[in-house]
Write an enzyme that holds these catalytic residues in place. Sequence first.
Site: not given
Length: 440
Positions: A81-82, A160, A221
Site C-alpha cells: 500500500d502507501d 488511490d 477505510d
Amino acid sequence: RLQKTLLWIFILASIATVLSLDNGLMRTPPMGWMAWERYRCDIDCVSDPKNCISEALFIDMADRLAEDGWRELGYDHIMIDDCWTAMLRDEEGRLQPDPLRFPGGMLKLAQYVHDRGLKLGIYADIGKFTCMGYPGTTLDKIQIDAQTFANWTIDYLKFDGCYSSTDEQEKGYPLMSKALNATGRPIGYSCSWPAYQGGLPPKINYTFLGEICNAWRNYDDIQDSWDSVLGIVDWFFNNQDHLQPAAGPGRWNDPDMLIIGNFGLSLDQSRSQMALWAIMAAPLIMSNDLRTISSSSRNILQNKVLIGISQDPLGFQGRRLLKEKSQIEIFWRPLSHAASALVFFSRRSDMPYRYQTSLARLNYTTGSYKVLDVFTGETASFPSHTTEFTVSINPSGVVMWYVCPTSRWMHHEKEEGRRWKNRISSPKHHRLNTGSRMFL
Ligand SMILES: *[C@@H]1O[C@H](CO)[C@@H](O)[C@H](O)[C@H]1NC(C)=O
Ligand SMILES: *[C@@H]1O[C@H](CO)[C@@H](O)[C@H](O)[C@H]1NC(C)=O
Ligand SMILES: *[C@@H]1O[C@H](CO)[C@@H](O)[C@H](O)[C@H]1NC(C)=O
Ligand SMILES: *[C@@H]1O[C@H](CO)[C@@H](O)[C@H](O)[C@H]1NC(C)=O
C-alpha cells in the site's frame, strides 16, 4: 413467490451480461493480503524492523501465504500500500522504491513473490501526493508509472485518490485503465474513485466504472474495530439497490480489508465479517500478521465452504433480505447449481437469540432442501420449504448456511462432498445449535 424468484434470477442473469474491464482478471473476487490496515505508514525500520513497510515485511508475508496453506485456498495476492516510494522520482521521472527499505528493488521482490506462485500488488495515487504525502501520479505521469509497474512485473494496482480534484479523477481513472492495458501486461486495477465521490449515483456511474476497473473502494477505510465493520456493513446494505447490480465477474465492490486476526474483533465478530464479506462478493484481502495469527482466526479465514461461497463463479453479490425488530438481519446470496447462502446476523447485545423462521418466509420456492452450517459443518434436511427451524445466533455473531435443493444436493455429495469434508474448518470452536429443531 415462484414468479418473484424467477424475476430475481432474470434480473441477476441480465446483470451478468454487463461488460467488465476486458483484461480477463478477477473473474472471482480477488483474495490475498495487503499491508495498510495493520501496518499503515510505519517506516521506522530502525526501531520496528519487523513491522515497518519494507521488502522484509512483504517477503515474510509471501512466505506465510505460500507455506501456511493460504495460497492453495486462493489467497494469492500480496499487496503493497502507501509509503513504499522514495520522496523523489528518479532522473527519468520514474517512481522508485525507498532505497533503504526496499534495497533489492521492486523487480526482485516481484520475482520472489512469483517464484512462490503469488502475485504482487502495488499502490499509487492520482493526486499530487499519495495520502501519506509521497509522490503522486498526476495526469502527466500516468503512462510512465503504468509502464514502470509493468516493467517490474506487477500484477495489481490500487489507485488511490488523495489530493486530487473531481476533474483529475474523471480524467485519471480511465486514463490509467488505458495505460495499464497499453503495457500489454494484465494488471488487476482497483480504483478508489467512488470512495472520493460519495460512492453513489448519480455522481458515480457504476456501469462505466465496471468497464474500466476490476474493483473499487466505495466507502471509508476500515479500522480495527467492530464499530468500523458495522458502519461499512450498514452503508453497503443500506445502498444495496445501487451497489449490488454493479458487481459481477471482473468488477467488484470493495468494502475494504479483512481485519480478522488483529485486535478489534471477537471471534463471533470475526465470523460475522467473513460471512458478510462473502455475501457481498467482496475481495477477501486480509491485513493482519500472518506470522503470529491465532489458529482460531486462521480457521475462520481458511474456512473452505465460506471461501467457496465467496468465490462462486456466477459472481452475484448478495443482498439483505430482512431487518427484524428483534435486531436479527438476514442476508442472502444466490450461488451456482441453484444453491444459495444465507446469513442470520444478530445485532443484539444480550444473549444468543433463538430465531425461528422457514425458508418459505425467506421466499424460497416450493420443495425440499438440505443445508450445511458453514461454521459447524453440520447438515440438516428440510422436507418442505415450509419446515420451521430455529437458529441460535450469538450477539454480534452469525449463523451461515449453504442451502441447496435436495435434488441438487446429490450433485454436491458426489462432486464436492469429499472436498467439502476437508473444507470445513476445525469443529473446535463452533456453536452447536443443539436444541434447535433443524438439527434434531
Ligand atoms: C486490452 O484491451 C483489449 C480490448 O479491450 C483486450 O482485448 C486486451 O486483452 C487487453 N489487454 C490487457 C493486457 O489488458
Ligand atoms: C520498461 O522497459 C523497457 C524495456 O527494457 C524500457 O525500454 C523502458 O524504458 C522501461 N520503461 C520504464 C518506464 O521503466
Ligand atoms: C454510464 O456509463 C455507461 C457506460 O459507459 C453509459 O452507457 C451510460 O450512458 C452512463 N450513464 C449515465 C447516466 O451517464
Ligand atoms: C418475499 O416476497 C414478497 C412478495 O414479493 C415481498 O413483499 C417480501 O418482501 C419478500 N420477502 C423477503 C424476505 O424477501
